[in-house]
Design a protein around this motif. Structure first.
Motif, PDB file in Angstrom:
ATOM      1  N   LYS A   8       0.838  -1.202   0.000  1.00  0.00           N
ATOM      2  CA  LYS A   8       0.000   0.000   0.000  1.00  0.00           C
ATOM      3  C   LYS A   8       0.871   1.250   0.000  1.00  0.00           C
ATOM      4  CE  LYS A   8      -4.532  -1.090   1.809  1.00  0.00           C
ATOM      5  NZ  LYS A   8      -5.202  -1.487   3.051  1.00  0.00           N
ATOM      6  N   LYS A   9       1.951   1.174   0.794  1.00  0.00           N
ATOM      7  CA  LYS A   9       2.868   2.304   0.894  1.00  0.00           C
ATOM      8  C   LYS A   9       3.503   2.604  -0.478  1.00  0.00           C
ATOM      9  CE  LYS A   9       6.525   3.658   3.923  1.00  0.00           C
ATOM     10  NZ  LYS A   9       7.567   3.125   4.797  1.00  0.00           N
ATOM     11  N   LEU A  10       3.931   1.517  -1.149  1.00  0.00           N
ATOM     12  CA  LEU A  10       4.538   1.670  -2.472  1.00  0.00           C
ATOM     13  C   LEU A  10       3.537   2.249  -3.474  1.00  0.00           C
ATOM     14  CD1 LEU A  10       6.732  -1.541  -2.885  1.00  0.00           C
ATOM     15  CD2 LEU A  10       7.511   0.820  -2.860  1.00  0.00           C
ATOM     16  N   GLU A  11       2.322   1.739  -3.390  1.00  0.00           N
ATOM     17  CA  GLU A  11       1.282   2.219  -4.301  1.00  0.00           C
ATOM     18  C   GLU A  11       1.017   3.719  -4.067  1.00  0.00           C
ATOM     19  OE1 GLU A  11      -0.042   1.346  -6.897  1.00  0.00           O
ATOM     20  OE2 GLU A  11      -1.749   2.697  -7.046  1.00  0.00           O
ATOM     21  N   ASN A  12       1.002   4.113  -2.791  1.00  0.00           N
ATOM     22  CA  ASN A  12       0.808   5.532  -2.477  1.00  0.00           C
ATOM     23  C   ASN A  12       1.951   6.384  -3.004  1.00  0.00           C
ATOM     24  OD1 ASN A  12      -1.634   5.383  -1.267  1.00  0.00           O
ATOM     25  ND2 ASN A  12      -0.817   5.162   0.819  1.00  0.00           N
ATOM     26  N   MET A  13       3.176   5.852  -2.859  1.00  0.00           N
ATOM     27  CA  MET A  13       4.336   6.590  -3.350  1.00  0.00           C
ATOM     28  C   MET A  13       4.259   6.771  -4.861  1.00  0.00           C
ATOM     29  SD  MET A  13       7.478   5.081  -1.127  1.00  0.00           S
ATOM     30  CE  MET A  13       8.767   5.535  -2.273  1.00  0.00           C
ATOM     31  N   ARG A  14       3.856   5.688  -5.532  1.00  0.00           N
ATOM     32  CA  ARG A  14       3.751   5.740  -6.990  1.00  0.00           C
ATOM     33  C   ARG A  14       2.708   6.784  -7.400  1.00  0.00           C
ATOM     34  NH1 ARG A  14       1.015   4.508 -11.173  1.00  0.00           N
ATOM     35  NH2 ARG A  14      -0.726   3.964  -9.848  1.00  0.00           N
ATOM     36  N   ARG A  15       1.571   6.752  -6.677  1.00  0.00           N
ATOM     37  CA  ARG A  15       0.495   7.682  -7.000  1.00  0.00           C
ATOM     38  C   ARG A  15       0.946   9.132  -6.763  1.00  0.00           C
ATOM     39  NH1 ARG A  15      -4.458   5.913  -3.999  1.00  0.00           N
ATOM     40  NH2 ARG A  15      -4.163   3.940  -5.078  1.00  0.00           N
ATOM     41  N   ASP A  16       1.625   9.345  -5.650  1.00  0.00           N
ATOM     42  CA  ASP A  16       2.148  10.689  -5.342  1.00  0.00           C
ATOM     43  C   ASP A  16       3.093  11.166  -6.442  1.00  0.00           C
ATOM     44  OD1 ASP A  16       0.804  10.905  -3.052  1.00  0.00           O
ATOM     45  OD2 ASP A  16       2.530  10.655  -1.709  1.00  0.00           O
ATOM     46  N   PHE A  17       3.952  10.237  -6.882  1.00  0.00           N
ATOM     47  CA  PHE A  17       4.941  10.593  -7.897  1.00  0.00           C
ATOM     48  C   PHE A  17       4.247  11.011  -9.189  1.00  0.00           C
ATOM     49  CE2 PHE A  17       7.968   9.300 -11.320  1.00  0.00           C
ATOM     50  CZ  PHE A  17       8.901  10.301 -11.084  1.00  0.00           C
ATOM     51  N   VAL A  18       3.286  10.204  -9.623  1.00  0.00           N
ATOM     52  CA  VAL A  18       2.568  10.521 -10.865  1.00  0.00           C
ATOM     53  C   VAL A  18       1.857  11.865 -10.734  1.00  0.00           C
ATOM     54  CG1 VAL A  18       0.683   9.813 -12.395  1.00  0.00           C
ATOM     55  CG2 VAL A  18       2.326   8.126 -11.576  1.00  0.00           C
ATOM     56  N   SER A  19       1.228  12.096  -9.581  1.00  0.00           N
ATOM     57  CA  SER A  19       0.493  13.356  -9.443  1.00  0.00           C
ATOM     58  C   SER A  19       1.461  14.545  -9.365  1.00  0.00           C
ATOM     59  CB  SER A  19      -0.483  13.297  -8.273  1.00  0.00           C
ATOM     60  OG  SER A  19      -0.004  14.006  -7.176  1.00  0.00           O
ATOM     61  N   ASN A  20       2.620  14.330  -8.744  1.00  0.00           N
ATOM     62  CA  ASN A  20       3.649  15.388  -8.722  1.00  0.00           C
ATOM     63  C   ASN A  20       4.163  15.702 -10.120  1.00  0.00           C
ATOM     64  OD1 ASN A  20       3.988  16.252  -6.110  1.00  0.00           O
ATOM     65  ND2 ASN A  20       5.267  14.514  -5.562  1.00  0.00           N
ATOM     66  N   VAL A  21       4.479  14.639 -10.870  1.00  0.00           N
ATOM     67  CA  VAL A  21       5.002  14.818 -12.223  1.00  0.00           C
ATOM     68  C   VAL A  21       3.984  15.592 -13.063  1.00  0.00           C
ATOM     69  CG1 VAL A  21       5.546  13.628 -14.391  1.00  0.00           C
ATOM     70  CG2 VAL A  21       6.517  12.810 -12.266  1.00  0.00           C
ATOM     71  N   THR A  22       2.725  15.149 -12.975  1.00  0.00           N
ATOM     72  CA  THR A  22       1.673  15.800 -13.755  1.00  0.00           C
ATOM     73  C   THR A  22       1.602  17.281 -13.426  1.00  0.00           C
ATOM     74  OG1 THR A  22       0.498  13.730 -13.539  1.00  0.00           O
ATOM     75  CG2 THR A  22      -0.730  15.556 -14.456  1.00  0.00           C
ATOM     76  N   HIS A  23       1.617  17.567 -12.138  1.00  0.00           N
ATOM     77  CA  HIS A  23       1.533  18.965 -11.715  1.00  0.00           C
ATOM     78  C   HIS A  23       2.732  19.775 -12.209  1.00  0.00           C
ATOM     79  CE1 HIS A  23       0.781  22.442  -9.218  1.00  0.00           C
ATOM     80  NE2 HIS A  23       2.060  22.400  -8.893  1.00  0.00           N
ATOM     81  N   ARG A 178      14.275  16.170   4.341  1.00  0.00           N
ATOM     82  CA  ARG A 178      13.294  16.098   3.248  1.00  0.00           C
ATOM     83  C   ARG A 178      13.884  16.455   1.879  1.00  0.00           C
ATOM     84  NH1 ARG A 178       7.422  17.720   3.825  1.00  0.00           N
ATOM     85  NH2 ARG A 178       7.498  16.152   2.180  1.00  0.00           N
ATOM     86  N   ILE A 179      15.052  17.094   1.890  1.00  0.00           N
ATOM     87  CA  ILE A 179      15.565  17.651   0.629  1.00  0.00           C
ATOM     88  C   ILE A 179      15.924  16.605  -0.425  1.00  0.00           C
ATOM     89  CG2 ILE A 179      16.385  19.850   1.578  1.00  0.00           C
ATOM     90  CD1 ILE A 179      19.182  18.635   1.677  1.00  0.00           C
ATOM     91  N   PHE A 180      16.069  15.331   0.000  1.00  0.00           N
ATOM     92  CA  PHE A 180      16.395  14.292  -0.988  1.00  0.00           C
ATOM     93  C   PHE A 180      15.144  13.696  -1.629  1.00  0.00           C
ATOM     94  CE2 PHE A 180      20.110  14.364   1.821  1.00  0.00           C
ATOM     95  CZ  PHE A 180      21.116  14.541   0.889  1.00  0.00           C
ATOM     96  N   GLU A 181      13.974  14.113  -1.133  1.00  0.00           N
ATOM     97  CA  GLU A 181      12.727  13.610  -1.713  1.00  0.00           C
ATOM     98  C   GLU A 181      12.514  14.216  -3.092  1.00  0.00           C
ATOM     99  OE1 GLU A 181       9.385  14.464   0.856  1.00  0.00           O
ATOM    100  OE2 GLU A 181      10.486  13.663   2.583  1.00  0.00           O
ATOM    101  N   ARG A 182      11.883  13.437  -3.951  1.00  0.00           N
ATOM    102  CA  ARG A 182      11.588  13.945  -5.287  1.00  0.00           C
ATOM    103  C   ARG A 182      10.661  15.151  -5.218  1.00  0.00           C
ATOM    104  NH1 ARG A 182       9.974   8.123  -7.615  1.00  0.00           N
ATOM    105  NH2 ARG A 182      12.076   7.379  -7.813  1.00  0.00           N
ATOM    106  N   PHE A 183      11.003  16.158  -5.946  1.00  0.00           N
ATOM    107  CA  PHE A 183      10.220  17.394  -6.080  1.00  0.00           C
ATOM    108  C   PHE A 183      10.174  18.235  -4.814  1.00  0.00           C
ATOM    109  CE2 PHE A 183       8.199  14.656  -9.375  1.00  0.00           C
ATOM    110  CZ  PHE A 183       8.631  15.382 -10.465  1.00  0.00           C
ATOM    111  N   TYR A 184      10.924  17.821  -3.785  1.00  0.00           N
ATOM    112  CA  TYR A 184      10.890  18.632  -2.572  1.00  0.00           C
ATOM    113  C   TYR A 184      11.802  19.850  -2.713  1.00  0.00           C
ATOM    114  CZ  TYR A 184      10.625  20.301   2.100  1.00  0.00           C
ATOM    115  OH  TYR A 184      10.390  21.113   3.171  1.00  0.00           O
ATOM    116  N   ARG A 185      11.240  21.031  -2.423  1.00  0.00           N
ATOM    117  CA  ARG A 185      12.016  22.259  -2.450  1.00  0.00           C
ATOM    118  C   ARG A 185      11.707  23.053  -1.193  1.00  0.00           C
ATOM    119  NH1 ARG A 185      10.146  23.017  -8.545  1.00  0.00           N
ATOM    120  NH2 ARG A 185       8.415  21.966  -7.567  1.00  0.00           N
ATOM    121  N   VAL A 186      12.722  23.560  -0.562  1.00  0.00           N
ATOM    122  CA  VAL A 186      12.507  24.302   0.679  1.00  0.00           C
ATOM    123  C   VAL A 186      11.685  25.548   0.380  1.00  0.00           C
ATOM    124  CG1 VAL A 186      13.611  25.576   2.542  1.00  0.00           C
ATOM    125  CG2 VAL A 186      14.625  23.431   1.725  1.00  0.00           C
TER     126      VAL A 186
END
Ligand code: ADP
Length: 235
Positions: A8-23, A178-186
């Protein structure tokens, strides 16, 4: 049960990634289309204004291009790992990257490279290693208005030790993990203005892990930031 939670965690991460990329892709595209519509509408008579609009379209298109490149690079590292390993002269790689980034430097920032030519060649993919230094040095320069960026590279405890230190704006402690997370910006606005995608450090971390290494960050707000990387020479 643990497996299901993990899935479930992986699926959530994948979903977050797709929604981030789209945005992230939508934002520059919306801006490009907006300016094109205005120009096509014919209401802009002033040539200077029209030129400014074209410049913005150009900048946003470039942003889109970098973003797509970074996303592809991340997925390539993740799926393929590293097949093209050869012995690399890291000192050489660093010098190349410093030269490459010269055009981005202002005369208020200078680079100090503690060049140690006695380093054993490190087995890696030269393109990946170059990317690692580009991302870290580009950030160091970007987030340092005035002062120095210092690069150290040496052999320590049978590992390759790399340190990149700047005297820039720094990062508040609460953001550090948090800075190593994808799309994370301070600071989203600031990073965007500087041409950041929020993927740079995520790519760096992936590359370090590709070689079973470790990366640490130390920073003080308003004083500067240091990234330290340890890469084991392996078998
Ligand atoms: P970006 O493309 O936004 O620079 P990164 O993944 O490279 O994305 O970095 C994530 C965030 O970490 C940046 O938005 C910035 O806030 C912070 N950061 C990275 N490197 C530095 C640095 N050398 N000094 C200060 N802040 C930094």
């Amino acid at each position: 049960l643990e497996n299901i939670t993990q899935m479930k965690k992986l699926e959530n991460m994948r979903r977050d990634f797709v929604s981030n990329v789209t945005h992230e892709l939508k934002t520059p595209l919306t801006s490009i289309r907006g300016f094109i519509d205005t120009l096509k509408g014919g209401a802009i008579q002033d040539e200077v204004v029209a030129k400014r609009f074209l410049d913005i379209i150009d900048i946003e298109a470039e942003r889109l291009h970098i973003l797509i490149q970074d996303i592809l690079l991340l997925s390539e590292i993740e799926s393929k790992g590293d097949k093209e390993t050869k012995d690399c002269d890291i000192t050489h790689t660093i010098s190349d990257v410093i030269e490459l980034l010269q055009p981005k430097m202002t005369d208020k920032v200078y680079i100090i490279f503690d060049n140690n030519s006695n380093i054993r060649p490190f087995p890696c993919n030269p393109d990946r290693m170059k990317q690692l230094f580009i991302n870290l040095l580009d950030n160091a320069i970007k987030y340092t208005e005035e002062g120095s960026v210092r690069i150290q590279c040496k052999e320590k405890q049978d590992k390759l030790f790399i340190s990149i230190s700047d005297t820039g704006i720094g990062i508040e402690e609460k953001y550090l993990d948090r800075i190593f997370e994808r799309f994370y910006r301070v600071d989203k606005g600031r990073s965007r203005k500087m041409g950041g995608t929020g993927l740079g450090l995520s790519i760096v971390k992936h590359i370090v892990e590709l070689y079973n290494g470790k990366i640490n960050v130390y920073s003080t707000s308003g004083v500067g930031t240091t990234f330290e990387i340890w890469l084991p020479y392996g078998k």
